[in-house]
Design an enzyme around this catalytic site. Structure first.
Site, mmCIF file in Angstrom:
data_model
loop_
_atom_site.group_PDB
_atom_site.id
_atom_site.type_symbol
_atom_site.label_atom_id
_atom_site.label_comp_id
_atom_site.label_asym_id
_atom_site.label_seq_id
_atom_site.Cartn_x
_atom_site.Cartn_y
_atom_site.Cartn_z
ATOM 1 N N THR A 97 -3.122 -22.750 10.951
ATOM 2 C CA THR A 97 -4.223 -23.725 11.560
ATOM 3 C C THR A 97 -3.388 -24.885 11.983
ATOM 4 O O THR A 97 -2.401 -25.347 11.753
ATOM 5 C CB THR A 97 -4.954 -23.959 10.247
ATOM 6 O OG1 THR A 97 -4.287 -24.564 9.208
ATOM 7 C CG2 THR A 97 -5.874 -22.757 9.708
ATOM 8 N N ASP A 98 -4.142 -25.372 13.206
ATOM 9 C CA ASP A 98 -3.516 -26.828 13.504
ATOM 10 C C ASP A 98 -3.743 -28.074 12.783
ATOM 11 O O ASP A 98 -4.374 -28.013 11.717
ATOM 12 C CB ASP A 98 -4.561 -27.050 14.860
ATOM 13 C CG ASP A 98 -4.117 -25.901 16.005
ATOM 14 O OD1 ASP A 98 -3.344 -24.890 15.671
ATOM 15 O OD2 ASP A 98 -5.040 -25.597 16.762
ATOM 16 N N LYS A 99 -3.249 -29.073 13.155
ATOM 17 C CA LYS A 99 -3.305 -30.430 12.534
ATOM 18 C C LYS A 99 -4.759 -30.737 12.194
ATOM 19 O O LYS A 99 -5.687 -30.766 13.150
ATOM 20 C CB LYS A 99 -2.791 -31.421 13.456
ATOM 21 C CG LYS A 99 -2.847 -32.866 12.870
ATOM 22 C CD LYS A 99 -2.435 -33.912 13.766
ATOM 23 C CE LYS A 99 -2.735 -35.246 13.453
ATOM 24 N NZ LYS A 99 -2.249 -36.254 14.432
ATOM 25 N N VAL A 101 -7.067 -29.259 10.717
ATOM 26 C CA VAL A 101 -8.139 -28.062 10.467
ATOM 27 C C VAL A 101 -8.204 -27.527 8.975
ATOM 28 O O VAL A 101 -7.229 -27.335 8.576
ATOM 29 C CB VAL A 101 -7.742 -26.653 11.456
ATOM 30 C CG1 VAL A 101 -8.628 -25.661 11.243
ATOM 31 C CG2 VAL A 101 -7.704 -27.222 12.836
#
Length: 410
Positions: A97-99, A101
């Protein structure tokens, strides 16, 4: 001649079974303890992405994975020689998962010491509150959370006002409308964040200035939005929906199982549309860009044909009615929706569970549904609502959603 004296008799060895004055507890303490064996397990976790630079460990950054690795060591699941070296215990994550998220159904795997019982309690004792472990399942020695995950389901909570094309207009549109019959006003919330325009009163325009009817996400809007989202379903080339990936890169081809807008949910004082997407795998920023372009189409900033063009690998150059050849790569600057509304809802291991159903427990979230829902209510949902109410994450993003910033959409 004198005979030599016989050799002294040897002392008989004391049998461990014979009586002895030795303390049995001392003897047991002196005996070396047997270290329990490492077991391959899949651990079910959830986390709120606020304050973290994403899931994957990155030197110098605060990440979910970094906190998890340290907690596993402190909980006794990882030995000292393997501390900070996840490769030595076969570490894998089902999704990256991204920053910012969040996740309610993330799965990680590895070889850990799970004896004595109570690993999950010990693990949670060393984790910050926004990260929780629900439980684990024993898996095969070859199991890998990333490779064995068939599908991943993400949810994006999109504020309803994002689809109202008259709400949160960009600065240029507001200035251009001054003095006209369709004069647009900007919202007071965004004005307080440095977007105040000279000569405009502070007011909130949630409705179309040409109509007395406030915007609602009704059946017509839902049908159109689902038609747009449905355009992503199937196998497409998503090189325009990520970064640093060429059109000819095989990794750009991804399969989307389903993408649809669900019911409207109210969190605190904001209404959100629950957008659910299921796919085999996703690239960096892919879901946020799919949402971003869909919102641009709904706000009539881009035609639906732009989305079809963005999903092409190459443009076609026609020579005649029957002949054509490949042209240049299709490169379109696609807007990226804010990360705050996105969270990983569940990871699926259907093929693995079917293959090993007779010998191993299923890797599934069924037993942790209530815990996951409670975590969403306590951490994920309030964070999404607060970011919108206090920071205006999506509202401010809508101001940048114009043809000046995204000329390819025109």
């Amino acid at each position: 001649m004198e005979s030599s004296p016989p050799p002294p008799a040897k002392k008989p060895k004391m049998s461990s079974a014979s009586g002895s004055d030795e303390d049995p507890e001392s003897a047991a303490a002196a005996a070396p303890r047997r270290r329990p064996k490492r077991r391959k397990v899949a651990i079910f976790i959830a986390y709120c992405g606020a304050g973290y630079q994403g899931m994957q460990k990155n030197p110098g950054a605060k990440t979910i994975e970094g906190d998890l690795e340290e907690a596993l060591f402190l909980a006794g699941a990882v030995p000292e020689p393997d501390r900070g070296n996840p490769r030595r215990y076969d570490w894998a994550r089902a999704a990256r998962t991204d920053k910012g998220v969040s996740a309610a159904g993330q799965v990680v795997s590895g070889r850990f010491y799970i004896d004595p019982p109570g690993l999950i309690d010990r693990l949670n004792a060393h984790l910050a509150a926004p990260i929780r472990a629900f439980g684990f399942a024993r898996v095969t020695s070859s199991f890998n959370a990333k490779k064995f995950c068939d599908r991943r389901r993400y949810i994006y909570l999109l504020p309803v006002f994002a689809l109202d094309r008259t709400a949160h207009p960009d600065r240029e549109a507001v200035l251009a409308s001054l003095g006209s019959d369709n004069e647009l006003a900007k919202c007071s919330e965004c004005s307080l964040r440095g977007r105040k325009l000279p000569g405009l009163p502070l007011q909130d325009p949630p409705s179309d200035p040409r109509s007395d009817k406030a915007f609602q996400f009704g059946d017509e809007e839902r049908s159109r939005f689902n038609r747009i989202l449905g355009g992503y379903v199937g196998t497409h080339n998503f090189h325009n929906f990520t970064t640093r990936t060429k059109a000819e890169d095989p990794a750009a081809r991804r399969f989307i199982v389903s993408f649809a807008a669900g019911p409207v949910v109210r969190i605190k004082d904001t209404e959100f549309i629950r957008c659910e997407v299921v796919g085999q795998s996703f690239m960096l920023h892919q879901i946020r860009k799919m949402i971003g372009l869909a919102v641009a189409v709904m706000r009539n900033l881009a035609a639906e044909s732009v989305m079809q063009t963005a999903l092409r690998k190459f443009s076609f150059l026609w020579v005649s009615k029957r002949e054509f050849f490949w042209g240049r790569d299709v490169n379109i600057n696609v807007p990226t929706a804010p990360e705050v509304g996105l969270y990983l809802d569940e990871c699926f291991f259907t093929s693995y569970n079917q293959k090993w159903k007779d010998s191993h427990e299923a890797v599934a979230m069924e037993g942790y549904v209530e815990q996951a829902e409670a975590f969403k209510e306590q951490f994920i949902f309030p964070h999404i609502a607060d970011m919108e109410e206090k920071e205006g994450a999506v509202a401010l993003w809508l101001h940048s959603l114009n043809l000046r910033n995204y000329p390819d959409l025109g």
